[in-house]
Design an enzyme around this catalytic site. Structure first.
Site, PDB file in Angstrom:
ATOM      1  N   ASP A   9       0.782  -1.253   0.000  1.00  0.00           N
ATOM      2  CA  ASP A   9       0.000   0.000   0.000  1.00  0.00           C
ATOM      3  C   ASP A   9       0.811   1.299   0.000  1.00  0.00           C
ATOM      4  O   ASP A   9       0.459   2.241   0.726  1.00  0.00           O
ATOM      5  CB  ASP A   9      -0.964   0.012   1.201  1.00  0.00           C
ATOM      6  CG  ASP A   9      -1.983  -1.117   1.152  1.00  0.00           C
ATOM      7  OD1 ASP A   9      -1.901  -1.960   0.248  1.00  0.00           O
ATOM      8  OD2 ASP A   9      -2.850  -1.166   2.060  1.00  0.00           O
ATOM      9  N   LYS A 108      -6.979  -5.088  -3.170  1.00  0.00           N
ATOM     10  CA  LYS A 108      -7.712  -5.594  -2.002  1.00  0.00           C
ATOM     11  C   LYS A 108      -8.667  -4.511  -1.514  1.00  0.00           C
ATOM     12  O   LYS A 108      -8.473  -3.332  -1.816  1.00  0.00           O
ATOM     13  CB  LYS A 108      -6.740  -5.987  -0.885  1.00  0.00           C
ATOM     14  CG  LYS A 108      -5.955  -4.797  -0.333  1.00  0.00           C
ATOM     15  CD  LYS A 108      -4.922  -5.254   0.667  1.00  0.00           C
ATOM     16  CE  LYS A 108      -4.149  -4.091   1.242  1.00  0.00           C
ATOM     17  NZ  LYS A 108      -4.948  -3.162   2.041  1.00  0.00           N
ATOM     18  N   CYS A 152      -1.979  -2.553   7.595  1.00  0.00           N
ATOM     19  CA  CYS A 152      -1.879  -3.478   6.454  1.00  0.00           C
ATOM     20  C   CYS A 152      -0.583  -4.283   6.450  1.00  0.00           C
ATOM     21  O   CYS A 152      -0.596  -5.447   6.057  1.00  0.00           O
ATOM     22  CB  CYS A 152      -2.106  -2.720   5.161  1.00  0.00           C
ATOM     23  SG  CYS A 152      -3.843  -2.203   5.056  1.00  0.00           S
TER      24      CYS A 152
HETATM   25  C1  VGL Z   1      -4.684   0.838   5.691  1.00  0.00           C
HETATM   26  C2  VGL Z   1      -6.206   1.840   7.077  1.00  0.00           C
HETATM   27  C3  VGL Z   1      -7.215   1.628   6.170  1.00  0.00           C
HETATM   28  C4  VGL Z   1      -3.261   0.430   5.437  1.00  0.00           C
HETATM   29  C5  VGL Z   1      -5.688   0.614   4.774  1.00  0.00           C
HETATM   30  O1  VGL Z   1      -2.853   0.324   4.256  1.00  0.00           O
HETATM   31  O2  VGL Z   1      -2.530   0.221   6.433  1.00  0.00           O
HETATM   32  N1  VGL Z   1      -4.960   1.440   6.845  1.00  0.00           N
HETATM   33  N2  VGL Z   1      -6.943   1.017   5.017  1.00  0.00           N
END
Ligand code: VGL
Ligand code: ZN
Length: 206
Positions: A9, A108, A152
């Site tokens: 991410d 995802k 994540c």
């Molecule tokens: C994430 C919060 C919400 C992350 C993703 O990538 O850590 N955190 N969605």
């Protein structure tokens, strides 16, 4: 068997200036870029995950009516309410432009009803394509970096360990949200306790 680099991410919305910005997130990009170059040189796969939400995703405070950063429940599963982030097709969902090119992207979080911190499974247990991609390339060892350490990255690492992968987390390639100041520290502790090796990129031997 094979090693792979898994980048979690590293998207605009999680970087400085993004809607869910992680402090000091830009510091990890040069570290990750060096790793990308190294893995590519050795012909090891470089895979990135993307949080990839529809605009009506129910983890968004704006959709569910919760307060940002507070804990609620989504379809019977504990859920923190987040600002709108990583909406499919937007600039915020793109990988950071300074990140070197990766081989494969895994999406995802596309189901509006359930969150998916892990790159492997949603919170309700539905798999992404990640394990299939890793199996095809006969990967047994994962080097994991990215955002955010306490969400994540943590959930991806814990699922990788449960699936039997050897996992090395490169800590200067990760950065945390830290809603509570100790969250990243606790996340590293938990990952280590479950069997991950936590190293600095300067100590990396591949
Ligand atoms: C994430 C919060 C919400 C992350 C993703 O990538 O850590 N955190 N969605
Ligand atoms: Zn998300």
């Amino acid at each position: 068997m094979n090693k792979a680099l898994l980048i979690v991410d590293v998207q605009n919305d999680f970087c400085e200036g993004g809607s869910l910005e992680v402090k000091n997130s830009l510091d990890i990009i040069p570290v990750i870029n060096k790793l990308i170059d190294k893995f590519k040189q050795l012909s090891y796969p470089v895979i990135a995950t993307k949080d990839w939400h529809p605009s009506n995703h129910k983890s968004f405070a704006s959709v569910s009516g919760g307060r940002i950063g507070e804990l609620g429940e989504l379809n019977g599963i504990p859920q923190i309410w987040w600002p709108d982030h990583c909406i499919q097709g937007t600039k915020g969902a793109e990988l950071h432009p300074d990140l070197n090119t990766v081989d494969t992207v895994i999406h995802k979080g596309s189901d509006p009803e359930v969150d998916s911190y892990s790159g492997f499974f949603s919170a309700s247990g539905k798999p992404t394509l990640l394990e299939e991609v890793l199996k095809k390339q006969k990967v047994d060892t994962l080097y994991i970096v990215g955002l955010a350490t306490d969400y994540c990255v943590k959930f991806t690492v814990l699922d990788a360990l449960s699936l039997g992968y050897k996992v090395i987390v490169i800590k200067d390639g990760c950065q945390g949200v830290n809603i509570n100041p100790e969250d990243s520290k606790l996340a590293f502790f938990k990952m280590k306790e479950k069997g991950a090796e936590i190293i600095s990129s300067t100590k990396l031997e591949i």
